[in-house]
Enzyme design. Sequence first.
Site, PDB file in Angstrom:
ATOM      1  N   SER A 120       0.802  -1.233   0.000  1.00 56.95           N
ATOM      2  CA  SER A 120       0.000   0.000   0.000  1.00 56.95           C
ATOM      3  C   SER A 120       0.827   1.273   0.000  1.00 56.95           C
ATOM      4  CB  SER A 120      -0.933   0.021   1.208  1.00 56.95           C
ATOM      5  OG  SER A 120      -1.931  -0.949   1.064  1.00 56.95           O
TER       6      SER A 120
ATOM      7  N   TYR B 148      -3.540  -2.645 -10.409  1.00 56.92           N
ATOM      8  CA  TYR B 148      -3.440  -2.435  -8.965  1.00 56.92           C
ATOM      9  C   TYR B 148      -2.580  -3.515  -8.293  1.00 56.92           C
ATOM     10  CZ  TYR B 148      -4.925  -2.122  -4.090  1.00 56.92           C
ATOM     11  OH  TYR B 148      -4.947  -2.034  -2.718  1.00 56.92           O
TER      12      TYR B 148
ATOM     13  N   VAL C  15       1.113  -3.660   3.890  1.00 57.81           N
ATOM     14  CA  VAL C  15       0.933  -4.946   4.562  1.00 57.81           C
ATOM     15  C   VAL C  15       2.188  -5.821   4.444  1.00 57.81           C
ATOM     16  CG1 VAL C  15      -0.040  -6.284   2.649  1.00 57.81           C
ATOM     17  CG2 VAL C  15      -0.869  -6.686   4.966  1.00 57.81           C
TER      18      VAL C  15
END
Lengths: 311, 311, 311, 311
Positions: D63, D190, D259
């Site tokens: 992220s 993504y 993460v």
Amino acid sequence: MDLTRIIETIVGQMRDADDRGVVASYIPELAKIDPARFGIAIATADGRMVKGGDADTGFSIQSISKVFALTLALGKVGDQLWKRVGREPSGSAFNSIVQLEREAGIPRNPFINAGAIVIADINLAGHRPREAIGEQLRFLHYLTEDDSIAVDNAVARSETETGFRNIALANYMRAFGNIAQPVDLVLGTYFHQCAIEMSCSQLALAGRFLMLGGAHPAGGRVVSERRARRICALMLTCGHYDASGDFAYRIGMPGKSGVGGGILAIVPGVASIAVWSPGLNETGNSHLGTVALERLADATGWSVFSARAFS
Amino acid sequence: MDLTRIIETIVGQMRDADDRGVVASYIPELAKIDPARFGIAIATADGRMVKGGDADTGFSIQSISKVFALTLALGKVGDQLWKRVGREPSGSAFNSIVQLEREAGIPRNPFINAGAIVIADINLAGHRPREAIGEQLRFLHYLTEDDSIAVDNAVARSETETGFRNIALANYMRAFGNIAQPVDLVLGTYFHQCAIEMSCSQLALAGRFLMLGGAHPAGGRVVSERRARRICALMLTCGHYDASGDFAYRIGMPGKSGVGGGILAIVPGVASIAVWSPGLNETGNSHLGTVALERLADATGWSVFSARAFS
Amino acid sequence: MDLTRIIETIVGQMRDADDRGVVASYIPELAKIDPARFGIAIATADGRMVKGGDADTGFSIQSISKVFALTLALGKVGDQLWKRVGREPSGSAFNSIVQLEREAGIPRNPFINAGAIVIADINLAGHRPREAIGEQLRFLHYLTEDDSIAVDNAVARSETETGFRNIALANYMRAFGNIAQPVDLVLGTYFHQCAIEMSCSQLALAGRFLMLGGAHPAGGRVVSERRARRICALMLTCGHYDASGDFAYRIGMPGKSGVGGGILAIVPGVASIAVWSPGLNETGNSHLGTVALERLADATGWSVFSARAFS
Amino acid sequence: MDLTRIIETIVGQMRDADDRGVVASYIPELAKIDPARFGIAIATADGRMVKGGDADTGFSIQSISKVFALTLALGKVGDQLWKRVGREPSGSAFNSIVQLEREAGIPRNPFINAGAIVIADINLAGHRPREAIGEQLRFLHYLTEDDSIAVDNAVARSETETGFRNIALANYMRAFGNIAQPVDLVLGTYFHQCAIEMSCSQLALAGRFLMLGGAHPAGGRVVSERRARRICALMLTCGHYDASGDFAYRIGMPGKSGVGGGILAIVPGVASIAVWSPGLNETGNSHLGTVALERLADATGWSVFSARAFS
């Protein structure tokens, strides 16, 4: 009580109604239907069929298919099914995803979309989608004694192309481990099941086993008496999404609506009723279909809550 | 079917049950009740009373009072009532405040606490709390033909001292303009109504008008036939909070439970049933009471979803 | 950069602004305020005071009081405070009750109403409400070196009579055991604290300890350097309810708004700023106050996110 | 203050720490990482690089990539971006879908998964996924002056196979019209962006433009001064999901966690800091990474809330 005359009166009133609701637009193929249509058909416990209006015009049964899919799935896995789906009213819209997050991917009941997708996953197990749909059609042929019932492929295609919310629901449950088969196959099964086309007459025939405590009118059992009662209980508490309480209050019959404008309603021991009018009210249920059922209940006194004797 | 023998069997089984649930502890006065107690009473449509166990021991009816309070309020304001309370299952716990925020202070139905507090506000209008409670007691005296029914003041006091959530609910609705009388008077009425003490026998008698389509067994009408049906519909869809769907599925009778361990269940045209056992299951309903009703339903076939004839 | 000229320009622009927001109406006494008012005052780290418009007119500080109440409570119980209140943005409106249900009566942060009521409960412990309010006023007298600051009793009364949501919040938390004193005394303290009247000049003076890393400009320490930083962090992430992220994005200063139209904003090491204009935007924060702060930030480059050196 | 010695001390403490958090298991490829790893690298405004532990070991930035993707997207569409994504803290977990239902498919901010998927959709517009990823890598090469940064394809594959929640989020937003490109291409972009592998040293270099008010240390501007401030504001209020408030309170630096166990933190004007330790705390952020940053902040006094002068 002359049922034929009651139906005639209702059909006349519905034909002239000004407020006809709004035809669902989110599935493009359904948006084309003429809101002027209205049909009703009643199969009675003594074997009669009373019908009126467009009772023999086919329409997309959509969520009404969930009743038959649930019946099949219960036949396959029995009460194990309830480990993966609840049986409580959801208190929210038919396509809500909020409840799934709070309750770890277990849908509230088999009649909201998420629950019906789990049921489709159960019915698909060990089959290809084509076979699973075939099984559902054969079940409907058996219930109605009519082999002409089929899927409307244009509608199925239309749903597949626009069903982003259902894709979201299925993947979301997959993340929680509550979908076992590949998501696209499960949804393929689900979208085709919803796209089955039936008329009011056919639907009323298909619902007879619920009216008859699980028995097939031609002999033999479709499900046990207890299971028939229990499916009716689910229809009463969960069959109209977030308007189930209101439907029970005003009409008092187990019922299941579909976004195509159909409603199947059962009076155990008495009647299996199908109505159809494509315009929906603000809770997503057939507007004139609901009104017609309320007038029918008022005229006949039919309600599971009526004081009547056990034979 | 020998009802007396069925009841004897059930009472024996319940007496010996190991898992008896957990007695509610949040109202101190209720926490003192002996979990070994079990009672059942059935008033039948043909005028019999069959009972067993602690059927004549009084207990706190708690939320079962909401059925009678609703009946009174409908008598006063009719369908205007539904502008201030919904009639949908809530999909959440009996004392949830979340739904109120989302839906601008309109409780989902009259059987969750918030809804019952609005009903208490309606019943209080133009009265002092003492008069409003007196009216409820007189209504119960009339239904049961028994003037001994009264409020247990120790329980009422206990609720008043610990009812912070209910105070929160009432003030929250007041902020939305859905409580008209002073909050402390409304809650005083509500807490005393919940603290009414009745036995299973008395409750079964009080429920007869719902079994008889609104008629009083001694003659005359308590409510219209339609209203009796509608109250039953609300009991079926909303009577057991977030376990209403499960109760309908397993037992198939309109019912209303209370945190004191009582349940009132109606089989229209057939029976008015009261059970009591103070231990609760994880959804806040009487554990053995629910089990006993399920066995009774299995043994008798009683269910609103049974296939049976209109007379 | 000539701060006096910048302020003059902003005051002129704000005086002529057409869109002035909407004065809060839910507290009747506040609804009477003239929306044409606008004031600004800046106390700088080098000891100057620059002000313009209605900088010396008193107004109801409302939620800005939460900054000072939190400072006092941290002085009393230190980090124990965080067992009863969180320090995360709430993601919802200032008076939401939903989050409390999901998180067992622990408010998200000390700047939403629920959190501030817990802080009031902490500050009340061992005192009578009059004493607790007196302590807050003395704290403000000490910070501002101005003993004239007092409670506007008409506003306090107005809040008490209409604060049903706050009564609901307090009782709801009491049900979870997160309010220790009697609810009416806690709310009495809270309502009077919110009704303190101050001018922009007074507020800017009161905020100097946050600008100066916890030091009092007259010498000595109000709080430790670390605590001053941490209070600023809470103001930045939680000071504008559900618009805190937007305020941080556009203005980049720790700030706390009040429904009376005031905002206190801190530029650590540089300035303590107070603005006031009673019309609110749709997120419940002063419309022109926010606009003025954004222009000030643009003109001065003041922002905690500016690249500047540690001395 | 000797930064080298501070880092040595912290690295020693982290090496010996017993509680190391739990390595994320939901992406299988990430679950294989050794929890004993710890690295830290600090690029200072005066051009130094201070590092310790596994500062040159590559890890999955996950992220943290959202910061660079947002910077690119703002460069393409500017403030139009905020019509499709909010900038408020979400008050819920990184992968929550609830907020989307309530707010019509508009994610709360660009750092929760839903928001980052919309950003990926913006960055993909007019490109093939391979080109969009190539653009991101080139941006990182430019920022770090290091062309070796690449995607870890095993991780990208692992995410693609298990990313059901992200598929759900994307389809859900597609249903609301907030995803314009085909969902599988958007998610492909993504997932590959999240699978970029970088070391602490590389990340600290990449963050320098945020430390320097938007300037590239080698000359020229990456973004305007105002945009650099605003990205920092978003990192402070939204960078650690539902623990953003706590991170701001304890550490006081704009930061973004991943993460994979990395955190990028900025002290405007002073330092660009990257830490990495793969074990996560219960809010999904690197456990030792957070502890190390808190110790660094305590030892250096670095915080955006420190009282310091504008130069």
